[in-house]
Design a protein around this motif. Structure first.
Motif, PDB file in Angstrom:
ATOM      1  N   GLY A 110       0.788  -1.218   0.000  1.00  0.00           N
ATOM      2  CA  GLY A 110       0.000   0.000   0.000  1.00  0.00           C
ATOM      3  C   GLY A 110       0.823   1.271   0.000  1.00  0.00           C
ATOM      4  O   GLY A 110       0.298   2.351  -0.236  1.00  0.00           O
ATOM      5  N   THR A 111       2.124   1.175   0.278  1.00  0.00           N
ATOM      6  CA  THR A 111       2.943   2.385   0.198  1.00  0.00           C
ATOM      7  C   THR A 111       3.209   2.701  -1.262  1.00  0.00           C
ATOM      8  O   THR A 111       3.170   1.833  -2.118  1.00  0.00           O
ATOM      9  N   SER A 112       3.465   3.961  -1.538  1.00  0.00           N
ATOM     10  CA  SER A 112       3.629   4.359  -2.935  1.00  0.00           C
ATOM     11  C   SER A 112       4.981   3.906  -3.470  1.00  0.00           C
ATOM     12  O   SER A 112       5.992   3.974  -2.787  1.00  0.00           O
ATOM     13  N   HIS A 113       4.943   3.425  -4.670  1.00  0.00           N
ATOM     14  CA  HIS A 113       6.139   3.035  -5.413  1.00  0.00           C
ATOM     15  C   HIS A 113       6.042   3.691  -6.769  1.00  0.00           C
ATOM     16  O   HIS A 113       4.964   4.098  -7.201  1.00  0.00           O
ATOM     17  N   ASN A 114       7.159   3.768  -7.443  1.00  0.00           N
ATOM     18  CA  ASN A 114       7.154   4.300  -8.797  1.00  0.00           C
ATOM     19  C   ASN A 114       6.745   3.166  -9.738  1.00  0.00           C
ATOM     20  O   ASN A 114       7.584   2.406 -10.201  1.00  0.00           O
ATOM     21  N   ILE A 115       5.445   3.040  -9.988  1.00  0.00           N
ATOM     22  CA  ILE A 115       4.938   1.962 -10.844  1.00  0.00           C
ATOM     23  C   ILE A 115       4.994   2.413 -12.289  1.00  0.00           C
ATOM     24  O   ILE A 115       4.449   3.453 -12.651  1.00  0.00           O
ATOM     25  N   ARG A 116       5.668   1.634 -13.100  1.00  0.00           N
ATOM     26  CA  ARG A 116       5.791   1.904 -14.537  1.00  0.00           C
ATOM     27  C   ARG A 116       4.926   0.898 -15.278  1.00  0.00           C
ATOM     28  O   ARG A 116       4.662  -0.184 -14.773  1.00  0.00           O
ATOM     29  N   GLU A 117       4.508   1.244 -16.506  1.00  0.00           N
ATOM     30  CA  GLU A 117       3.673   0.333 -17.295  1.00  0.00           C
ATOM     31  C   GLU A 117       4.138   0.318 -18.736  1.00  0.00           C
ATOM     32  O   GLU A 117       4.296   1.370 -19.362  1.00  0.00           O
ATOM     33  N   MET A 118       4.360  -0.883 -19.252  1.00  0.00           N
ATOM     34  CA  MET A 118       4.726  -1.044 -20.655  1.00  0.00           C
ATOM     35  C   MET A 118       3.524  -0.679 -21.531  1.00  0.00           C
ATOM     36  O   MET A 118       2.386  -0.859 -21.119  1.00  0.00           O
ATOM     37  N   ARG A 119       3.784  -0.223 -22.722  1.00  0.00           N
ATOM     38  CA  ARG A 119       2.722   0.013 -23.691  1.00  0.00           C
ATOM     39  C   ARG A 119       2.507  -1.261 -24.496  1.00  0.00           C
ATOM     40  O   ARG A 119       3.414  -2.089 -24.639  1.00  0.00           O
ATOM     41  N   ALA A 120       1.313  -1.403 -25.032  1.00  0.00           N
ATOM     42  CA  ALA A 120       1.030  -2.543 -25.904  1.00  0.00           C
ATOM     43  C   ALA A 120       2.029  -2.522 -27.055  1.00  0.00           C
ATOM     44  O   ALA A 120       2.323  -1.468 -27.625  1.00  0.00           O
ATOM     45  N   GLY A 121       2.576  -3.694 -27.362  1.00  0.00           N
ATOM     46  CA  GLY A 121       3.546  -3.813 -28.438  1.00  0.00           C
ATOM     47  C   GLY A 121       4.988  -3.695 -27.987  1.00  0.00           C
ATOM     48  O   GLY A 121       5.896  -4.097 -28.711  1.00  0.00           O
ATOM     49  N   TYR A 122       5.229  -3.135 -26.812  1.00  0.00           N
ATOM     50  CA  TYR A 122       6.583  -3.063 -26.298  1.00  0.00           C
ATOM     51  C   TYR A 122       6.993  -4.457 -25.826  1.00  0.00           C
ATOM     52  O   TYR A 122       6.172  -5.234 -25.365  1.00  0.00           O
ATOM     53  N   VAL A 123       8.286  -4.737 -25.931  1.00  0.00           N
ATOM     54  CA  VAL A 123       8.820  -6.036 -25.543  1.00  0.00           C
ATOM     55  C   VAL A 123       9.865  -5.815 -24.451  1.00  0.00           C
ATOM     56  O   VAL A 123      10.706  -4.928 -24.565  1.00  0.00           O
ATOM     57  N   ALA A 124       9.798  -6.632 -23.407  1.00  0.00           N
ATOM     58  CA  ALA A 124      10.786  -6.551 -22.326  1.00  0.00           C
ATOM     59  C   ALA A 124      11.338  -7.942 -22.044  1.00  0.00           C
ATOM     60  O   ALA A 124      10.651  -8.943 -22.219  1.00  0.00           O
ATOM     61  N   ILE A 125      12.572  -7.970 -21.629  1.00  0.00           N
ATOM     62  CA  ILE A 125      13.168  -9.179 -21.068  1.00  0.00           C
ATOM     63  C   ILE A 125      13.430  -8.862 -19.606  1.00  0.00           C
ATOM     64  O   ILE A 125      14.232  -7.989 -19.283  1.00  0.00           O
ATOM     65  N   LEU A 126      12.681  -9.549 -18.743  1.00  0.00           N
ATOM     66  CA  LEU A 126      12.764  -9.300 -17.307  1.00  0.00           C
ATOM     67  C   LEU A 126      13.676 -10.330 -16.651  1.00  0.00           C
ATOM     68  O   LEU A 126      13.494 -11.530 -16.845  1.00  0.00           O
ATOM     69  N   LYS A 127      14.632  -9.853 -15.864  1.00  0.00           N
ATOM     70  CA  LYS A 127      15.485 -10.770 -15.106  1.00  0.00           C
ATOM     71  C   LYS A 127      14.652 -11.459 -14.044  1.00  0.00           C
ATOM     72  O   LYS A 127      13.869 -10.822 -13.342  1.00  0.00           O
ATOM     73  N   GLY A 128      14.834 -12.760 -13.924  1.00  0.00           N
ATOM     74  CA  GLY A 128      14.135 -13.520 -12.904  1.00  0.00           C
ATOM     75  C   GLY A 128      15.015 -13.782 -11.699  1.00  0.00           C
ATOM     76  O   GLY A 128      16.203 -13.452 -11.679  1.00  0.00           O
ATOM     77  N   ARG A 129      14.418 -14.425 -10.700  1.00  0.00           N
ATOM     78  CA  ARG A 129      15.152 -14.740  -9.469  1.00  0.00           C
ATOM     79  C   ARG A 129      16.286 -15.733  -9.710  1.00  0.00           C
ATOM     80  O   ARG A 129      17.279 -15.723  -8.979  1.00  0.00           O
ATOM     81  N   ASN A 130      16.164 -16.576 -10.726  1.00  0.00           N
ATOM     82  CA  ASN A 130      17.228 -17.531 -10.999  1.00  0.00           C
ATOM     83  C   ASN A 130      18.446 -16.857 -11.634  1.00  0.00           C
ATOM     84  O   ASN A 130      19.505 -17.453 -11.715  1.00  0.00           O
ATOM     85  N   TRP A 131      18.286 -15.640 -12.110  1.00  0.00           N
ATOM     86  CA  TRP A 131      19.413 -14.860 -12.639  1.00  0.00           C
ATOM     87  C   TRP A 131      20.097 -14.142 -11.477  1.00  0.00           C
ATOM     88  O   TRP A 131      21.302 -14.210 -11.312  1.00  0.00           O
ATOM     89  N   ASP A 132      19.280 -13.423 -10.712  1.00  0.00           N
ATOM     90  CA  ASP A 132      19.807 -12.632  -9.596  1.00  0.00           C
ATOM     91  C   ASP A 132      18.687 -12.455  -8.575  1.00  0.00           C
ATOM     92  O   ASP A 132      17.791 -11.627  -8.759  1.00  0.00           O
ATOM     93  N   GLU A 133      18.716 -13.235  -7.529  1.00  0.00           N
ATOM     94  CA  GLU A 133      17.659 -13.222  -6.501  1.00  0.00           C
ATOM     95  C   GLU A 133      17.398 -11.814  -5.979  1.00  0.00           C
ATOM     96  O   GLU A 133      16.261 -11.408  -5.797  1.00  0.00           O
ATOM     97  N   ALA A 134      18.460 -11.055  -5.764  1.00  0.00           N
ATOM     98  CA  ALA A 134      18.316  -9.737  -5.143  1.00  0.00           C
ATOM     99  C   ALA A 134      17.859  -8.652  -6.114  1.00  0.00           C
ATOM    100  O   ALA A 134      17.322  -7.634  -5.689  1.00  0.00           O
ATOM    101  N   ARG A 135      18.061  -8.845  -7.418  1.00  0.00           N
ATOM    102  CA  ARG A 135      17.742  -7.780  -8.367  1.00  0.00           C
ATOM    103  C   ARG A 135      16.813  -8.241  -9.480  1.00  0.00           C
ATOM    104  O   ARG A 135      16.850  -7.710 -10.584  1.00  0.00           O
ATOM    105  N   ALA A 136      15.973  -9.193  -9.187  1.00  0.00           N
ATOM    106  CA  ALA A 136      14.998  -9.662 -10.173  1.00  0.00           C
ATOM    107  C   ALA A 136      13.962  -8.571 -10.424  1.00  0.00           C
ATOM    108  O   ALA A 136      13.673  -7.758  -9.549  1.00  0.00           O
ATOM    109  N   ALA A 137      13.400  -8.565 -11.612  1.00  0.00           N
ATOM    110  CA  ALA A 137      12.386  -7.564 -11.975  1.00  0.00           C
ATOM    111  C   ALA A 137      11.081  -7.853 -11.236  1.00  0.00           C
ATOM    112  O   ALA A 137      10.503  -8.930 -11.385  1.00  0.00           O
ATOM    113  N   VAL A 138      10.618  -6.892 -10.468  1.00  0.00           N
ATOM    114  CA  VAL A 138       9.372  -7.022  -9.715  1.00  0.00           C
ATOM    115  C   VAL A 138       8.264  -6.409 -10.571  1.00  0.00           C
ATOM    116  O   VAL A 138       8.325  -5.240 -10.946  1.00  0.00           O
ATOM    117  N   HIS A 139       7.259  -7.216 -10.884  1.00  0.00           N
ATOM    118  CA  HIS A 139       6.242  -6.810 -11.852  1.00  0.00           C
ATOM    119  C   HIS A 139       4.886  -7.428 -11.526  1.00  0.00           C
ATOM    120  O   HIS A 139       4.791  -8.275 -10.646  1.00  0.00           O
TER     121      HIS A 139
END
Length: 170
Positions: A110-139
């Motif tokens: 419930g605390t405010s975070h800087n929430i970003r949103e991809m646009r339709a058609g944009y492509v992202a490669i998100l790092k997962g926890r198996n890549w880097d537990e501490a810096r995985a993409a939270v989405h």
């Protein structure tokens, strides 16, 4: 691309070697109820292109692919996936949201975070926890339940399933 308004579409989940993806995807789209025609041909071509690019970047040759029409809140809580990395794109509707900034812990506090949103058609490669537990993409998926909105979502990641056994000929 406009939404594909076909209520009988079923989700597609498949595992395939990149070199076999064209025929596997064609069969899966037909079985899932995607009508033959130009739109399906373009979707298949785009998915195959994205798969080839993702596989080259990640240096892999086998992928898990999920392609589905979403009409409710899919993954509504912020989280990080237990994969090495995941390619994600939304063809129609609102795109995936992610947290940006120093506080990247899984959160629905419930605390405010800087929430970003991809646009339709944009492509992202998100790092997962198996890549880097501490810096995985939270989405998360954007909250759309009760709004009448729909999303057409594609995800792919490295397959952990072994390739099908192929007989060796001497």
């Amino acid at each position: 691309m406009k939404p594909i308004a076909v209520p009988s579409l079923r989700p597609i989940q498949l595992t395939s070697d990149v070199c076999d993806l064209g025929s596997a995807l064609n069969r899966a789209m037909q079985a899932a109820g995607y009508p033959a025609g130009n739109v399906r041909v373009r979707l298949e071509a785009d998915i195959i292109d994205l798969a080839a690019r993702f596989a080259a970047i990640m240096r892999i040759d086998r992928l898990d692919i999920r392609f589905e029409r979403i009409t409710g809140d899919a993954c509504r809580k912020f989280h990080a996936d237990y994969v090495l990395a995941r390619l994600i794109t939304t063809y129609t509707g609102r795109g995936t949201q992610w947290l940006d900034g120093e506080s990247m812990d899984d959160c629905d506090c419930g605390t405010s975070h800087n929430i970003r949103e991809m646009r339709a058609g944009y492509v992202a490669i998100l790092k997962g926890r198996n890549w880097d537990e501490a810096r995985a993409a939270v989405h998360r998926s954007p909250p759309i339940a009760g709004t009448g909105e729909e999303r057409l979502l594609l995800t792919m990641n490295h397959s952990t399933l072994p390739p099908k056994v192929r007989p060796e000929f001497s």
